[in-house]
Design an enzyme around this catalytic site. Structure first.
Site, short mmCIF file in Angstrom:
data_model
loop_
_atom_site.label_atom_id
_atom_site.label_comp_id
_atom_site.label_asym_id
_atom_site.label_seq_id
_atom_site.Cartn_x
_atom_site.Cartn_y
_atom_site.Cartn_z
N GLY A 39 2.12 2.46 5.41
CA GLY A 39 3.02 1.74 5.65
C GLY A 39 4.00 2.16 6.98
O GLY A 39 4.38 1.19 7.97
N THR A 70 2.92 4.63 1.12
CA THR A 70 4.12 4.84 2.26
C THR A 70 3.53 5.37 3.64
O THR A 70 3.94 4.98 4.76
CB THR A 70 4.95 5.85 1.73
N GLY A 79 0.85 -1.32 0.04
CA GLY A 79 -0.14 0.03 -0.18
C GLY A 79 0.78 1.24 0.08
O GLY A 79 2.25 1.31 -0.51
N GLU A 127 5.54 -3.14 1.12
CA GLU A 127 5.59 -2.98 -0.37
C GLU A 127 4.77 -1.84 -0.79
O GLU A 127 3.75 -1.69 -0.59
CB GLU A 127 5.05 -4.19 -1.27
N CYS A 153 1.56 0.82 -8.62
CA CYS A 153 2.52 1.26 -8.02
C CYS A 153 3.92 1.21 -8.83
O CYS A 153 4.91 2.22 -8.69
CB CYS A 153 3.15 0.62 -6.76
#
Length: 497
Positions: A194, A191, A189, A211, A245
């Site tokens: 994350g 940042t 997902g 990721e 992404c």
């Protein structure tokens, strides 16, 4: 809700400790069940993705179904060998002893999947986690509504719910889930989220794979075949209309190259979509109104020039490919990841300025360079850092299972795909088995009293491995033989007495 989440995790832990995924046959069975899910629910998966993102049949088959089934096929061929102990070389001190790496499952792992590829980015890590022997708590994205519904309603018909519970809901449910203690967390997902996941994992010192993403840069050299480059850029942005992404985010090239590239891109758009993207079956939709407003806000606030206007229709969540030229570094489109059908071109003086700009920013998930001059490609490769590097194309690295997929820095940590996914979800345990023997040798090498002579002997033996002959080998073997003879002599003496 917290108590409910604790019960879900505790139940999965009970099943793990009961050995539900201990053997190869057990793991193989669950992998085959996922393959059966993909085959039997193929039409439902296509329909869900059509409803969520207006993806084409071909795109769903390629990016969500076929890739997952290919991953399973590879695992079924190789998993048994991957599960075997990996023997390692050792010094002659340990000749006759057993030393190897044992791959153990972590236990109960959490997989949090995103909305843009809700099956692929959920099932590929799940396949690796199961192959490694873990029970898995599955958290699909609530943003892709129909895809989440399909996973919630159907997956338990193929995988036992007590081992592989599916938890659905929004941020509040995820927050409560992250309070639980997992043995590993795999997150795909943004940042921003994350960072939240990593903070939650730190509370229990839980290892993570993140990721993430970032702005993926592209440099187009003047030596390029512009129509070839344009075709590949437009084709890339048509995949989930840039909601990926590893999608091209911004392009750097000289002003002269910019003119040639835009002209070629107009030709690509006309050829691919007949200048009517909204009615093209090959062009998808933005996931929801919130994301539409986010992307449109970037476009409205940009100071760049509209070179290709794909059009917008919020009532249909439609946004065509829109290309902005002469964009500056401080433009609204250059601050955050675009993650949509907007593409910007920032003129630079040449390759070195492009490299310097990339290196002044956070490391991206992927970096792209287009050139027929191999020297340009080598220079770009040697002087930039990114999760992946592709020349003269994009996203095709995803089709090579043995290439790792993952970011670096703020674009992520850890990587997966192919065997690496199995490795990601496996703890590599060091194992050594020794015998209760050769005490005579131990006394001469490692037991007190410590002397300079013992140090010399031990160093000579330790730094000579079984596969690198050296003079120390003869010393070590001599010591082993002496110790063995002493042991035999003592045994005979005791027997005769």
């Amino acid at each position: 809700m917290e108590e409910q989440m604790r019960e879900v995790v505790d139940r999965a832990r009970v099943e793990f400790k009961a050995g539900r995924l201990r053997t190869y046959d057990q793991r193989r069975y669950y992998l085959l069940q996922i393959d059966r899910f993909l085959k039997e629910q193929e039409a439902a998966i296509i329909a869900a993705q059509r409803a969520d993102l207006r993806k084409t049949h071909m795109e769903v088959m390629l990016t969500e179904v076929a890739t997952c089934r290919a991953e399973i096929s590879a695992y079924l061929k190789k998993l048994k060998s991957w599960m075997k102990p990996e023997h390692v070389s050792k010094s002659i001190v340990f000749l006759g002893e057993s030393t190897y790496i044992q791959r153990q499952p972590y236990g109960v792992v959490l997989i949090i999947a995103p909305w843009n590829y809700p099956f692929y980015l959920l099932l590929v890590p799940l396949i690796g986690a199961i192959a490694a022997g873990n029970c898995v708590v599955i958290k699909p994205s609530e943003v892709s509504v129909e895809s989440e519904k399909l996973v919630r309603e159907q997956l338990h018909n193929y995988l036992p719910e007590e081992c592989f519970p599916v938890v659905c809901g929004g941020p509040r449910k995820t927050t409560e889930l992250l309070k639980q203690r997992f043995d590993y967390i795999f997150f795909t997902g943004s940042t921003f989220v994350g960072q939240i996941v990593m903070k939650a994992a730190a509370e229990h010192l839980t290892p993570v794979t993140l990721e993430l993403s970032g702005k993926c840069p592209t440099f187009v050299d003047a030596s390029s075949d512009m129509q070839c480059v344009a075709n590949r850029i437009v084709a890339n942005k048509s995949l989930n209309i840039g909601q990926a992404c590893i999608s091209y985010d911004y392009i750097m090239c000289t002003k002269e190259t910019q003119e040639r590239l835009v002209k070629a891109m107009k030709t690509s758009v006309e050829e691919f979509f007949e200048n009517d993207m909204q009615n093209s079956a090959s062009w998808g939709r933005v996931i929801n109104a919130r994301h539409f407003d986010r992307i449109y806000g970037m476009l409205e606030n940009s100071k760049g020039q509209v070179a290709i206007d794909g059009g917008v229709d919020k009532s249909d969540l439609f946004m065509g490919l829109t290309v902005l030229t002469d964009v500056k570094e401080n433009d609204s489109t250059m601050k955050d990841e675009i993650f949509g059908p907007l593409l910007v071109i920032m003129p630079v003086s040449g390759l070195q300025e492009a490299i310097d700009f990339i290196n002044s920013k956070e490391k991206p998930l992927a970096a792209y360079v287009h050139a027929r001059d191999n020297a340009v490609i080598r220079e770009f490769e040697e002087n930039t850092s990114s999760g992946a590097l592709l020349s003269n194309d994009s996203a095709m690295n995803m089709s090579v299972p043995d290439l790792p997929f993952g970011g670096v820095g703020r674009s992520g940590m850890g990587a997966y795909h192919g065997k690496l996914t199995f490795e990601t979800f496996s703890h590599r345990r060091a194992v050594m088995h020794r015998k209760q023997a050769l005490e005579g040798v131990n006394k001469k090498l490692r037991y007190p009293p410590y002397t300079a002579q013992k140090t010399r002997r031990l160093m000579a033996a330790l730094f000579t491995t079984e596969d690198t002959p050296h003079y120390g080998l003869y010393i070590g073997v001599g010591l082993v033989l002496v110790g063995a003879l002493v042991a035999i002599g003592v045994t005979l003496g005791v027997t005769l007495y």
